[in-house]
Every structure is written in C-alpha cells, then in structure tokens.
Motif scaffolding. Sequence first.
Motif, PDB file in Angstrom:
ATOM      1  N   TYR A 135       0.812  -1.209   0.000  1.00 43.57           N
ATOM      2  CA  TYR A 135       0.000   0.000   0.000  1.00 43.57           C
ATOM      3  C   TYR A 135       0.848   1.262   0.000  1.00 43.57           C
ATOM      4  O   TYR A 135       0.324   2.363  -0.163  1.00 43.57           O
ATOM      5  CB  TYR A 135      -0.945   0.012   1.200  1.00 43.57           C
ATOM      6  N   GLY A 136       2.150   1.106   0.166  1.00 49.27           N
ATOM      7  CA  GLY A 136       3.032   2.255   0.168  1.00 49.27           C
ATOM      8  C   GLY A 136       4.322   1.912   0.880  1.00 49.27           C
ATOM      9  O   GLY A 136       4.461   0.844   1.494  1.00 49.27           O
ATOM     10  N   SER A 159      -7.064   2.680  -5.260  1.00 48.51           N
ATOM     11  CA  SER A 159      -6.083   3.640  -5.766  1.00 48.51           C
ATOM     12  C   SER A 159      -4.864   3.593  -4.851  1.00 48.51           C
ATOM     13  O   SER A 159      -4.964   3.905  -3.661  1.00 48.51           O
ATOM     14  CB  SER A 159      -6.677   5.052  -5.781  1.00 48.51           C
ATOM     15  N   ILE A 160      -3.728   3.164  -5.412  1.00 46.88           N
ATOM     16  CA  ILE A 160      -2.511   2.998  -4.624  1.00 46.88           C
ATOM     17  C   ILE A 160      -1.558   4.160  -4.928  1.00 46.88           C
ATOM     18  O   ILE A 160      -0.994   4.243  -6.015  1.00 46.88           O
ATOM     19  CB  ILE A 160      -1.826   1.642  -4.933  1.00 46.88           C
ATOM     20  N   PHE A 202      -8.089   3.250  -0.751  1.00 42.31           N
ATOM     21  CA  PHE A 202      -7.005   4.043  -1.319  1.00 42.31           C
ATOM     22  C   PHE A 202      -5.888   4.235  -0.307  1.00 42.31           C
ATOM     23  O   PHE A 202      -6.104   4.181   0.909  1.00 42.31           O
ATOM     24  CB  PHE A 202      -7.505   5.405  -1.819  1.00 42.31           C
ATOM     25  N   SER A 203      -4.692   4.435  -0.840  1.00 44.76           N
ATOM     26  CA  SER A 203      -3.549   4.824  -0.008  1.00 44.76           C
ATOM     27  C   SER A 203      -2.898   6.049  -0.618  1.00 44.76           C
ATOM     28  O   SER A 203      -2.943   6.261  -1.835  1.00 44.76           O
ATOM     29  CB  SER A 203      -2.531   3.677   0.104  1.00 44.76           C
ATOM     30  N   ILE A 230      -7.319   4.146   3.650  1.00 40.64           N
ATOM     31  CA  ILE A 230      -8.721   4.191   4.068  1.00 40.64           C
ATOM     32  C   ILE A 230      -9.532   3.200   3.237  1.00 40.64           C
ATOM     33  O   ILE A 230      -9.441   3.179   2.006  1.00 40.64           O
ATOM     34  CB  ILE A 230      -9.322   5.605   3.916  1.00 40.64           C
ATOM     35  N   LYS A 231     -10.324   2.401   3.927  1.00 45.28           N
ATOM     36  CA  LYS A 231     -11.288   1.518   3.270  1.00 45.28           C
ATOM     37  C   LYS A 231     -12.688   2.075   3.492  1.00 45.28           C
ATOM     38  O   LYS A 231     -13.076   2.376   4.630  1.00 45.28           O
ATOM     39  CB  LYS A 231     -11.211   0.094   3.824  1.00 45.28           C
TER      40      LYS A 231
END
Length: 250
Positions: free
Chosen positions: A29-30, A119-120, A148-149, A243-244
């Motif tokens: 995720y990052g 969205s990564i 997204f991250s 966040i989910k």
Amino acid sequence: MRNDSLLINKKSWDEVAHRFFGRNPLPEYGPLAPREEDLNLLGDVAGLKVLDIGCGSGHSLQYMDSHDAAELWGVDLSKTQIETAKELLKNSKAPVHLFESPMEENPDLPLAYFDIAYSIYALGWTTDLRQTLTNVHNYLKPGGIFVFSWEHPLHSRAILMGEDFHFNKSYHKEGAYDHEAWHAPAIMQQFKVSTYINTLIECGFEIEKVVEDVSLTEEDRERHANRWYSYEKAKMMPTTLIIKSRKKDR
C-alpha cells in the motif's frame, strides 16, 4: 488552473514513468506501510470486477489477475503508463480495459458496475477530490468497496533533524503544492485526514477502516535507506494513510 495542472502532471508522468515501474504496487500500500496480507482490506477478489484509479504500470492489476479477478479495468493520466500497463498485462487471464484519462473525468466507464475500486498512491494527484470520489462512487455497485492509499498528510509537513521534528508548513493548509521529492514540474494536492474522510462521507461512502500503521522490518529498513521515506522517520510518524470505505447499499 485545473486544466493547467493536468497538463503539467501528464507531461511529468510521461517523462518519469520509468522511475516508478512496479513501485509499491499491491499487495503493498506504500513505502514502509502494512501490506494487503496484513490488512485484508480487499478480501477474496476471485470473480470480481476491479477498477484501478491511477493504475500506473499495471502491477496492481497484475496482482488482481493473479488472485483471479474477473475483469481488470484501469485509468491513468499518462499515455506512457497506459502503454506500459498494456504490455505488462497482455497475457492476463482476465479481460483488460485501460483508459488514458484524468481521474476527474469519466472516460466512458460503466456505472454501478464494479465490485472493487482502489487507488494505490495516486489519489493525491487529483485536481478535484470531490469530483474524483463522486466518479468512484458512481462506478461502484451498491455495497462495493473503495480502498485508497496516499502519503500521510503529516509526512511532507515535517522534517526529521536528528531526533527532533521541525514542521515546515501548517497541517491546516490544504491545496496544490510542489512535492520536495519530485524531481520534475508537478502539482500534487495536500489534504488533511479529516478532509479525505469527510469528503468520502459526503460522496455517499461509509468508512470501514483507517490505517496509519507502519511496517518496520529489516527488509523495509534496507529498501528505504537514505530515501524520502526513511526508516528513522517512520519510527515516529506514519508514511502512509490507508482508508477503506464502502458505497452505501441503498
């Protein structure tokens, strides 16, 4: 200003895309962040239609294909990235649909169609957060999830000097900025955590999980030595916000 920013960012990404080939895709995720196998935010994607917002080189979609997603869809501003993703995914098991387009616009994607959108490390490039999240909401089926991250809003505002943090800008200041670590003309957007959460809610999403944890394995330490996302800084401050959320099942 929005169109100017999109043109600047498109040119920048077309030029530097090779630097980010396969950089931190799913299951990551990052940088220095927990992975999907740790968080299980996406669950079992087998048989599901998935959409990647800011799909880049296509490696996250490749991950989805390896987990038997039924359809692979992606949107990216950069022509270079889309061409790279097409090449990477040419032998995918699932059908692939890629669109060269800003995330703020709908390039003729179907509505109420996708089970999962994600969205990564791309959402901070939007020039219109509300419109982008409205688009994502429209793409998803009722009950569909969006994960997204992005770089944690505190990370670029604070500099680690020895064992002390020095803030170089106010956390309250939002909007366009030039990222210190980006070595080409480009415009990203800075938002507070609350802005992401509140805009998601206002666009019709329910928040299911907010993650600000870090991963500090020895492998992470070696990979990120002397880089923008450092092990030492991550020990004291998260690198990544994840966040989910879920589209309300009306």
